[in-house]
Motif scaffolding. Structure first.
Motif, PDB file in Angstrom:
ATOM      1  N   ASP A 182      43.411  89.286   5.856  1.00  0.00           N
ATOM      2  CA  ASP A 182      43.466  89.116   7.596  1.00  0.00           C
ATOM      3  C   ASP A 182      43.388  90.745   8.344  1.00  0.00           C
ATOM      4  O   ASP A 182      42.437  90.347   9.339  1.00  0.00           O
ATOM      5  N   ALA A 183      43.280  91.467   7.996  1.00  0.00           N
ATOM      6  CA  ALA A 183      43.045  92.315   8.274  1.00  0.00           C
ATOM      7  C   ALA A 183      41.535  93.156   8.534  1.00  0.00           C
ATOM      8  O   ALA A 183      41.283  93.584   9.721  1.00  0.00           O
ATOM      9  N   VAL A 184      40.952  92.518   7.408  1.00  0.00           N
ATOM     10  CA  VAL A 184      39.410  93.388   7.969  1.00  0.00           C
ATOM     11  C   VAL A 184      38.740  92.406   8.886  1.00  0.00           C
ATOM     12  O   VAL A 184      37.838  92.991   9.094  1.00  0.00           O
ATOM     13  N   ALA A 185      39.321  90.819   8.577  1.00  0.00           N
ATOM     14  CA  ALA A 185      37.963  90.309   9.130  1.00  0.00           C
ATOM     15  C   ALA A 185      38.734  90.557  10.974  1.00  0.00           C
ATOM     16  O   ALA A 185      37.825  90.266  11.595  1.00  0.00           O
ATOM     17  N   GLN A 186      39.740  91.361  11.232  1.00  0.00           N
ATOM     18  CA  GLN A 186      40.376  91.766  12.334  1.00  0.00           C
ATOM     19  C   GLN A 186      39.299  92.909  13.430  1.00  0.00           C
ATOM     20  O   GLN A 186      39.692  93.663  13.952  1.00  0.00           O
ATOM     21  N   LEU A 187      39.363  93.700  11.448  1.00  0.00           N
ATOM     22  CA  LEU A 187      38.513  95.316  11.876  1.00  0.00           C
ATOM     23  C   LEU A 187      37.670  95.452  12.810  1.00  0.00           C
ATOM     24  O   LEU A 187      37.175  96.130  13.745  1.00  0.00           O
ATOM     25  N   GLY A 188      36.846  95.081  12.345  1.00  0.00           N
ATOM     26  CA  GLY A 188      35.230  95.328  13.340  1.00  0.00           C
ATOM     27  C   GLY A 188      34.703  96.575  12.450  1.00  0.00           C
ATOM     28  O   GLY A 188      33.380  95.922  11.974  1.00  0.00           O
ATOM     29  N   CYS A 189      35.251  97.186  12.674  1.00  0.00           N
ATOM     30  CA  CYS A 189      34.606  98.429  11.859  1.00  0.00           C
ATOM     31  C   CYS A 189      34.531  98.139  10.373  1.00  0.00           C
ATOM     32  O   CYS A 189      35.378  99.275   9.670  1.00  0.00           O
ATOM     33  N   THR A 190      34.066  97.937   9.208  1.00  0.00           N
ATOM     34  CA  THR A 190      33.971  97.620   8.080  1.00  0.00           C
ATOM     35  C   THR A 190      32.267  98.283   7.742  1.00  0.00           C
ATOM     36  O   THR A 190      31.331  98.844   8.427  1.00  0.00           O
ATOM     37  N   PRO A 191      32.012  98.781   6.695  1.00  0.00           N
ATOM     38  CA  PRO A 191      33.273  98.442   5.659  1.00  0.00           C
ATOM     39  C   PRO A 191      34.094  99.643   5.520  1.00  0.00           C
ATOM     40  O   PRO A 191      34.439 100.889   5.837  1.00  0.00           O
ATOM     41  N   CYS A 192      35.237  98.827   5.087  1.00  0.00           N
ATOM     42  CA  CYS A 192      37.031  99.388   5.280  1.00  0.00           C
ATOM     43  C   CYS A 192      36.983 100.784   3.680  1.00  0.00           C
ATOM     44  O   CYS A 192      36.730  99.940   2.541  1.00  0.00           O
ATOM     45  N   THR A 193      38.067 101.636   3.986  1.00  0.00           N
ATOM     46  CA  THR A 193      38.475 101.381   2.414  1.00  0.00           C
ATOM     47  C   THR A 193      40.456 101.504   2.899  1.00  0.00           C
ATOM     48  O   THR A 193      40.841 101.680   4.380  1.00  0.00           O
ATOM     49  N   LEU A 194      41.049 100.020   1.851  1.00  0.00           N
ATOM     50  CA  LEU A 194      42.482 100.367   2.023  1.00  0.00           C
ATOM     51  C   LEU A 194      43.690 101.060   1.507  1.00  0.00           C
ATOM     52  O   LEU A 194      43.001 101.149   0.729  1.00  0.00           O
ATOM     53  N   ALA A 195      44.260 101.451   2.293  1.00  0.00           N
ATOM     54  CA  ALA A 195      45.198 102.791   1.791  1.00  0.00           C
ATOM     55  C   ALA A 195      46.254 101.746   1.740  1.00  0.00           C
ATOM     56  O   ALA A 195      46.581 101.424   3.595  1.00  0.00           O
ATOM     57  N   VAL A 196      46.993 101.998   0.310  1.00  0.00           N
ATOM     58  CA  VAL A 196      48.258 101.301   0.405  1.00  0.00           C
ATOM     59  C   VAL A 196      49.901 101.753   0.314  1.00  0.00           C
ATOM     60  O   VAL A 196      49.034 102.400  -1.093  1.00  0.00           O
ATOM     61  N   GLY A 197      50.729 101.552   0.167  1.00  0.00           N
ATOM     62  CA  GLY A 197      51.900 102.576  -0.300  1.00  0.00           C
ATOM     63  C   GLY A 197      53.314 101.957  -0.200  1.00  0.00           C
ATOM     64  O   GLY A 197      53.169 100.527   0.777  1.00  0.00           O
ATOM     65  N   ILE A 198      53.597 101.848  -1.181  1.00  0.00           N
ATOM     66  CA  ILE A 198      54.935 101.244  -1.800  1.00  0.00           C
ATOM     67  C   ILE A 198      55.584 101.286  -1.991  1.00  0.00           C
ATOM     68  O   ILE A 198      56.153 102.413  -2.899  1.00  0.00           O
ATOM     69  N   GLY A 199      56.909 101.285  -0.840  1.00  0.00           N
ATOM     70  CA  GLY A 199      58.529 102.818  -1.507  1.00  0.00           C
ATOM     71  C   GLY A 199      59.515 101.654  -1.016  1.00  0.00           C
ATOM     72  O   GLY A 199      59.362 100.248  -0.468  1.00  0.00           O
ATOM     73  N   ARG A 200      60.808 102.398  -0.892  1.00  0.00           N
ATOM     74  CA  ARG A 200      62.134 101.955  -0.883  1.00  0.00           C
ATOM     75  C   ARG A 200      62.130 101.496   0.709  1.00  0.00           C
ATOM     76  O   ARG A 200      62.958 100.969   1.028  1.00  0.00           O
TER      77      ARG A 200
END
Length: 283
Positions: A182-200
């Motif tokens: 969803d995010a990539v389709a809406q971003l416009g300025c692609t190609p992108c790099t996905l940054a993901v953090g998972i925490g508490r």
């Protein structure tokens, strides 16, 4: 006390972060150009890389949105962080924004005036305040500052929310992939790099996401990172949304401590085609 050596180092780091790709980022673009079969998207990839090389040679901004400075400070066991040092770092940021120059983005006024922008725009690039500093202790006997310049588009398309993991890592990964598509389709300025953090918590997940950009390497990808990238690229958004094989260059995934709970807090930032803009310096 002002330390001109520290100020100059931070200033140059900010300019470097803002005006060029790192070597692993350049190689990621070269691989993407080889893989992309869509002619228009391939042309976009070549142009983005060419523009980055020109910007680096001229020390000019990679993008009109020069970004908000985010600072990540690593402190070795035998090093000391003082208020004076923080002030010198902030002064280096101000000098860097002036020299770059950064785009004026600071809003003047009180709380309400800043929220609705009725206070007006401050036309001085140095008025732009950096985000709060993140600090991490390290085993090296060193004090290292990472400067990231983060633009507005990815922040608009990013997401921080809970995922019910159901005791299955694939459930978490699939949710990240769905958000990313969803995010990539809406971003416009692609190609992108996905940054993901998972925490508490939301704070920890966001901190993990920032750290993923600090340490992420386009040439070193884990199995989970490759899986996310592959699945999101199946959406065929392509460069600038024109379609093609390469919507995502890479994924930087950082998983922090977790607690006994039915949820994981995930923070996703779909970094635009010039991000992560980062540089580091030894202070």
């Amino acid at each position: 006390m002002m330390n001109q050596v520290v100020i100059d180092k931070v200033k140059e780091a900010l300019i470097t972060a803002s005006s060029g790709f790192r070597e692993d980022q350049k190689e990621a673009y070269r691989r993407a150009i080889e893989q992309e079969g869509h002619l228009q998207s391939c042309w976009v990839l070549k142009t983005l890389l060419e523009n980055a090389l020109v910007a680096q040679s001229r020390k000019s901004p990679l993008c009109d949105d020069t970004g908000i400075p985010h600072l990540f400070l690593e402190i070795g066991k035998n090093n000391v962080l003082t208020g004076d040092l923080l002030e010198n770092i902030k002064e280096g940021v101000r000098e860097g924004l002036k020299c770059l120059p950064g785009r004026p983005m600071a809003i003047k006024g009180n709380t309400c005036e800043r929220l609705d922008q009725s206070g007006g725009l401050d036309d001085d690039p140095q008025a732009l305040q950096p985000a709060p500093v993140l600090i991490k202790s390290i085993d090296e006997d060193i004090l290292r500052l990472h400067v990231l310049m983060l633009g507005g588009g990815p922040a608009i398309r990013g997401k921080t929310y809970r995922v019910f993991h159901r005791h299955n890592v694939n459930v978490v990964i699939d949710e990240i992939v769905a958000w990313s598509k969803d995010a990539v389709a809406q971003l416009g300025c692609t190609p992108c790099t996905l940054a993901v953090g998972i925490g508490r918590t939301q704070f920890e997940a966001t901190s993990m996401m920032i750290e993923s950009m600090v340490y992420g390497n386009y040439g070193v990808q884990s199995e989970l990172e490759n899986e996310i990238t592959r699945k999101v690229n199946e959406s065929n958004v392509g460069a600038l949304g024109l379609g093609g094989n390469v919507s995502v260059l890479a994924t930087f995934l950082n998983v922090g401590p977790q607690r006994a709970s039915g949820v994981r807090i995930v923070c996703l930032r779909p970094c635009c085609c010039v991000e992560p803009r980062r540089a580091c310096v030894i202070l």
